[in-house]
Design a protein around this motif. Structure first.
Motif, PDB file in Angstrom:
ATOM      1  N   GLY A  14     -18.536-112.101 -71.321  1.00  0.00           N
ATOM      2  CA  GLY A  14     -18.763-112.949 -72.491  1.00  0.00           C
ATOM      3  C   GLY A  14     -18.238-112.311 -73.762  1.00  0.00           C
ATOM      4  O   GLY A  14     -17.963-111.116 -73.798  1.00  0.00           O
ATOM      5  N   TYR A  43     -18.138-116.463 -64.125  1.00  0.00           N
ATOM      6  CA  TYR A  43     -18.928-117.037 -65.216  1.00  0.00           C
ATOM      7  C   TYR A  43     -18.428-116.421 -66.517  1.00  0.00           C
ATOM      8  O   TYR A  43     -18.494-115.190 -66.671  1.00  0.00           O
ATOM      9  N   MET A  45     -18.933-116.721 -70.603  1.00  0.00           N
ATOM     10  CA  MET A  45     -19.807-117.372 -71.598  1.00  0.00           C
ATOM     11  C   MET A  45     -19.356-117.054 -73.013  1.00  0.00           C
ATOM     12  O   MET A  45     -18.755-116.014 -73.256  1.00  0.00           O
ATOM     13  N   VAL A  47     -21.337-115.947 -76.100  1.00  0.00           N
ATOM     14  CA  VAL A  47     -22.713-115.448 -76.233  1.00  0.00           C
ATOM     15  C   VAL A  47     -23.218-115.611 -77.671  1.00  0.00           C
ATOM     16  O   VAL A  47     -23.318-114.652 -78.431  1.00  0.00           O
ATOM     17  N   HIS A  50     -26.258-113.548 -78.825  1.00  0.00           N
ATOM     18  CA  HIS A  50     -25.941-112.185 -79.254  1.00  0.00           C
ATOM     19  C   HIS A  50     -25.483-112.175 -80.712  1.00  0.00           C
ATOM     20  O   HIS A  50     -25.759-111.237 -81.450  1.00  0.00           O
ATOM     21  N   GLN A  87     -24.089-119.516 -73.988  1.00  0.00           N
ATOM     22  CA  GLN A  87     -25.309-118.814 -73.555  1.00  0.00           C
ATOM     23  C   GLN A  87     -26.599-119.561 -73.931  1.00  0.00           C
ATOM     24  O   GLN A  87     -27.489-119.713 -73.093  1.00  0.00           O
ATOM     25  N   HIS A  93     -31.441-117.093 -69.874  1.00  0.00           N
ATOM     26  CA  HIS A  93     -31.016-115.799 -70.431  1.00  0.00           C
ATOM     27  C   HIS A  93     -32.151-115.185 -71.253  1.00  0.00           C
ATOM     28  O   HIS A  93     -32.452-113.999 -71.129  1.00  0.00           O
ATOM     29  N   SER A  97     -34.418-111.909 -70.247  1.00  0.00           N
ATOM     30  CA  SER A  97     -34.309-110.847 -71.239  1.00  0.00           C
ATOM     31  C   SER A  97     -35.703-110.292 -71.581  1.00  0.00           C
ATOM     32  O   SER A  97     -35.897-109.087 -71.710  1.00  0.00           O
ATOM     33  N   MET A 137     -27.902-108.706 -72.856  1.00  0.00           N
ATOM     34  CA  MET A 137     -26.638-108.572 -72.112  1.00  0.00           C
ATOM     35  C   MET A 137     -26.940-108.255 -70.640  1.00  0.00           C
ATOM     36  O   MET A 137     -26.285-108.789 -69.732  1.00  0.00           O
ATOM     37  N   ASP A 140     -27.886-111.413 -69.020  1.00  0.00           N
ATOM     38  CA  ASP A 140     -26.683-112.241 -68.766  1.00  0.00           C
ATOM     39  C   ASP A 140     -26.076-111.858 -67.415  1.00  0.00           C
ATOM     40  O   ASP A 140     -25.694-112.707 -66.614  1.00  0.00           O
TER      41      ASP A 140
END
Ligand code: TYM
Length: 341
Positions: A14, A43, A45, A47, A50, A87, A93, A97, A137, A140
């Motif tokens: 990502g 995949y 993304m 993000v 982030h 994301q 996610h 997390s 991350m 992810d």
């Protein structure tokens, strides 16, 4: 058990939609993704969660997110082969997390170089998210049972942290709780350097914009930035990162675009001057980016098509991510709602 992708490896990566993507993001990440997508379940993304670890203007964040997404597709990421999604459109996610936040240690997060750099710039009010960001991350990566994570050199430490946490949880809850991922770092252009300060990596948030090539720079801007690129006081064109970081950076950029070896490139420049190297590098970058820029603009005119791609990809991503979240919830002792699984 992990979701079934047959014998295919799962690859995930990502980019943060902060400011504009750079040539570093393109050569260090996207260009490699395109090469990897045919043989793996991928995949890729944008993000956005982030990105908010530093303050963002909402409309600029939205625009940068569309731009990143369009750039992925324009660069050759094929929505038929890879899942391309945003994301924040996959809520798992954030869910995973939080769990990882409870299994990671303050000590190991404090050692993250990127945190040290970014927090030094954040002043006295450092957002907590900047500190815990490597765990988002990690989520992810672990959500999709990823085997390989293609990134530039600067993200290697975060992937290693992800491995440590995955191994920690696997030893507590069973070896198949998480697939333990590996970083995949290309040999060339893993660290594209700033054109003005070639000892620092090229960054989206460089203080001096002349140091970074942005993916939407015009040909003239690109040429000017390369013409002004910092080299050294000698005249010889050779690859030597310590003594000649600027020249070595230009050679690496050329090698990443053309696929030529550094040796071949150096041989071609015997008896030539830095000016030739700069202009040639600019011409190559302009040629490489031109079709990408044109296609990006076309895609940005058709948000309907981008939304269709997103919907399809986000649904597939969510299905995989939800399986992982349920597996982890069950192992750590949460009660799943009836009807789940
Ligand atoms: P980000 O947005 O800073 O950078 C995106 C990708 O581009 C690479 N990169 C570079 N490569 C070579 N030279 C450079 N100058 C350069 N600058 C950036 C980065 O290494 C990265 O591969 N935390 C990540 C994004 C992320 C992620 C993930 C990546 C979030 N979740 C899961 C992989 C897997 C980041 O901030 O990258």
């Amino acid at each position: 058990m992990a979701a079934d992708h047959g014998s295919k490896q799962v690859i995930l990566s990502g980019i943060q939609p902060t400011n504009r993507l750079t040539l570093g993001n393109y050569l260090g990440a996207i260009k490699n993704w395109v090469k990897l997508q045919s043989d793996a379940a991928c995949y890729f993304m944008v993000v956005d969660q982030h990105a908010i670890t530093v303050r963002q203007d909402p409309s600029e964040l939205r625009e940068a997110t569309w731009f990143a997404l369009a750039s992925y597709i324009a660069a050759g990421i094929d929505a038929e082969k890879a899942s391309i999604f945003i994301q924040s459109q996959v809520p798992q996610h954030a869910q995973l997390s939080w769990i990882l936040n409870c299994y990671a240690y303050v000590g190991e997060l404090s050692r993250m170089t990127q945190y040290k750099d970014k927090s030094a710039k954040a002043g006295s009010n450092i957002p907590v998210g900047l500190f815990t960001y490597p765990l988002l991350m990690a989520a992810d990566i672990l959500l999709y049972d990823s085997h390989l994570v293609p990134v530039g050199e600067d993200q290697k430490q975060h992937v290693e942290l992800t491995r440590d946490i995955a191994e920690r949880m696997n030893s507590l809850y069973g070896a198949d709780t998480f697939v333990v991922p590996k970083p995949f770092i290309a040999k060339i252009a893993a660290r594209v350097m700033d054109l003005q300060t070639p000892t620092a990596k090229m960054s989206k948030s460089a203080v001096n914009e002349n140091g970074s090539i942005f993916l939407n720079d015009t040909p003239k801007q690109i040429e000017n930035k390369f013409k002004r690129a910092m080299t050294d006081s000698e005249t010889e064109i050779r690859f030597d990162i310590e003594q000649k970081p600027g020249v070595s950076n230009l050679l690496s950029i050329q090698a990443a675009i053309t696929g030529d070896s550094i040796e071949n490139l150096v041989a071609r420049y015997v008896g030539k001057q830095y000016g030739h190297l700069k202009l040639d590098t600019a011409a190559l970058v302009i040629q490489e980016l031109e079709p990408l820029q044109k296609r990006t603009q076309e895609l940005l005119q058709d948000k309907g098509e981008l939304n269709r791609i997103l919907k399809k990809s986000a649904e597939a991503a969510q299905a995989h991510a939800e399986k992982t979240v349920q597996r982890v919830y069950e192992r750590i002792g949460f009660i799943l709602p009836t009807g789940a699984r």
